[in-house]
Design a protein around this motif. Structure first.
Motif, PDB file in Angstrom:
ATOM      1  N   UNK A 181       1.734   2.549  -4.086  1.00 13.88           N
ATOM      2  CA  UNK A 181       1.602   3.665  -3.993  1.00 13.88           C
ATOM      3  C   UNK A 181       1.344   3.937  -2.491  1.00 13.88           C
ATOM      4  N   UNK A 182       0.067   3.461  -2.141  1.00 16.82           N
ATOM      5  CA  UNK A 182      -0.281   3.625  -0.604  1.00 16.82           C
ATOM      6  C   UNK A 182       0.820   3.028   0.470  1.00 16.82           C
TER       7      UNK A 182
ATOM      8  N   UNK B 115       2.520   5.150   3.236  1.00 15.68           N
ATOM      9  CA  UNK B 115       2.303   4.738   4.614  1.00 15.68           C
ATOM     10  C   UNK B 115       3.867   4.474   5.139  1.00 15.68           C
ATOM     11  N   UNK B 116       4.485   3.991   4.417  1.00 17.60           N
ATOM     12  CA  UNK B 116       5.879   3.644   4.917  1.00 17.60           C
ATOM     13  C   UNK B 116       6.710   4.891   5.271  1.00 17.60           C
ATOM     14  N   UNK B 117       6.466   5.857   4.411  1.00 19.58           N
ATOM     15  CA  UNK B 117       7.136   7.126   4.519  1.00 19.58           C
ATOM     16  C   UNK B 117       6.411   8.155   5.435  1.00 19.58           C
TER      17      UNK B 117
ATOM     18  N   UNK C 222       7.085  -3.041  -5.504  1.00 12.08           N
ATOM     19  CA  UNK C 222       6.801  -3.025  -6.842  1.00 12.08           C
ATOM     20  C   UNK C 222       5.823  -3.394  -7.623  1.00 12.08           C
ATOM     21  N   UNK C 223       4.840  -3.715  -6.808  1.00 13.10           N
ATOM     22  CA  UNK C 223       3.535  -3.988  -7.276  1.00 13.10           C
ATOM     23  C   UNK C 223       3.461  -5.236  -7.748  1.00 13.10           C
ATOM     24  N   UNK C 224       3.994  -6.298  -7.180  1.00 21.72           N
ATOM     25  CA  UNK C 224       3.558  -7.561  -7.234  1.00 21.72           C
ATOM     26  C   UNK C 224       2.600  -8.039  -6.526  1.00 21.72           C
ATOM     27  N   UNK C 225       1.843  -9.197  -6.951  1.00 21.15           N
ATOM     28  CA  UNK C 225       0.933  -9.722  -6.120  1.00 21.15           C
ATOM     29  C   UNK C 225       1.450 -10.809  -4.943  1.00 21.15           C
ATOM     30  N   UNK C 226       0.376 -10.926  -3.998  1.00 20.57           N
ATOM     31  CA  UNK C 226       0.928 -11.688  -2.920  1.00 20.57           C
ATOM     32  C   UNK C 226      -0.162 -12.338  -2.178  1.00 20.57           C
ATOM     33  N   UNK C 227       0.112 -12.952  -1.114  1.00 16.17           N
ATOM     34  CA  UNK C 227      -1.075 -13.832  -0.620  1.00 16.17           C
ATOM     35  C   UNK C 227      -1.815 -12.943   0.265  1.00 16.17           C
TER      36      UNK C 227
ATOM     37  N   UNK D 146      -7.044  -0.319   3.608  1.00 18.91           N
ATOM     38  CA  UNK D 146      -6.340   1.054   3.506  1.00 18.91           C
ATOM     39  C   UNK D 146      -4.943   0.705   2.301  1.00 18.91           C
ATOM     40  N   UNK D 147      -4.710  -0.559   2.315  1.00 18.30           N
ATOM     41  CA  UNK D 147      -3.572  -0.976   1.396  1.00 18.30           C
ATOM     42  C   UNK D 147      -3.983  -1.503   0.104  1.00 18.30           C
ATOM     43  N   UNK D 148      -5.215  -2.102  -0.039  1.00 19.16           N
ATOM     44  CA  UNK D 148      -5.639  -2.909  -1.238  1.00 19.16           C
ATOM     45  C   UNK D 148      -5.838  -1.778  -2.363  1.00 19.16           C
ATOM     46  N   UNK D 149      -5.457  -2.469  -3.367  1.00 16.98           N
ATOM     47  CA  UNK D 149      -5.759  -1.562  -4.673  1.00 16.98           C
ATOM     48  C   UNK D 149      -7.418  -1.147  -4.742  1.00 16.98           C
ATOM     49  N   UNK D 150      -7.590  -0.175  -5.294  1.00 16.17           N
ATOM     50  CA  UNK D 150      -8.935   0.381  -5.412  1.00 16.17           C
ATOM     51  C   UNK D 150      -9.808  -0.330  -6.526  1.00 16.17           C
TER      52      UNK D 150
END
Length: 64
Positions: free
Chosen positions: A6-7, A11-13, A38-43, A60-64
């Motif tokens: 969502x963040x 931010x992109x919008x 889509x909510x997938x994990x990444x490095x 600012x982008x990480x999940x809380x």
């Protein structure tokens, strides 16, 4: 590591940046960016690239 989808989308919008534009700026594939949205994990490196391309901190982008 996960980016809060969502963040990221908000931010992109806010910056009016498309998936293609952000993937080029961050030097990652469109497929990877779509997966992040889509909510997938990444490095951690991918998160740093996306945050830098958007001009925001990783926190600012990480999940809380």
């Amino acid at each position: 590591m996960r980016i809060d989808r969502v963040k990221l989308i908000a931010e992109m919008a806010r910056q009016n940046v498309s998936i293609n534009e952000l993937s080029e700026k961050a030097c990652i594939s469109r497929c990877t960016l779509s997966a992040l949205r889509g909510g997938k994990s990444c490095t951690e490196n991918t998160v740093k690239r996306v945050a830098a391309a958007l001009g925001v901190s990783v926190g600012d982008l990480k999940e809380d």
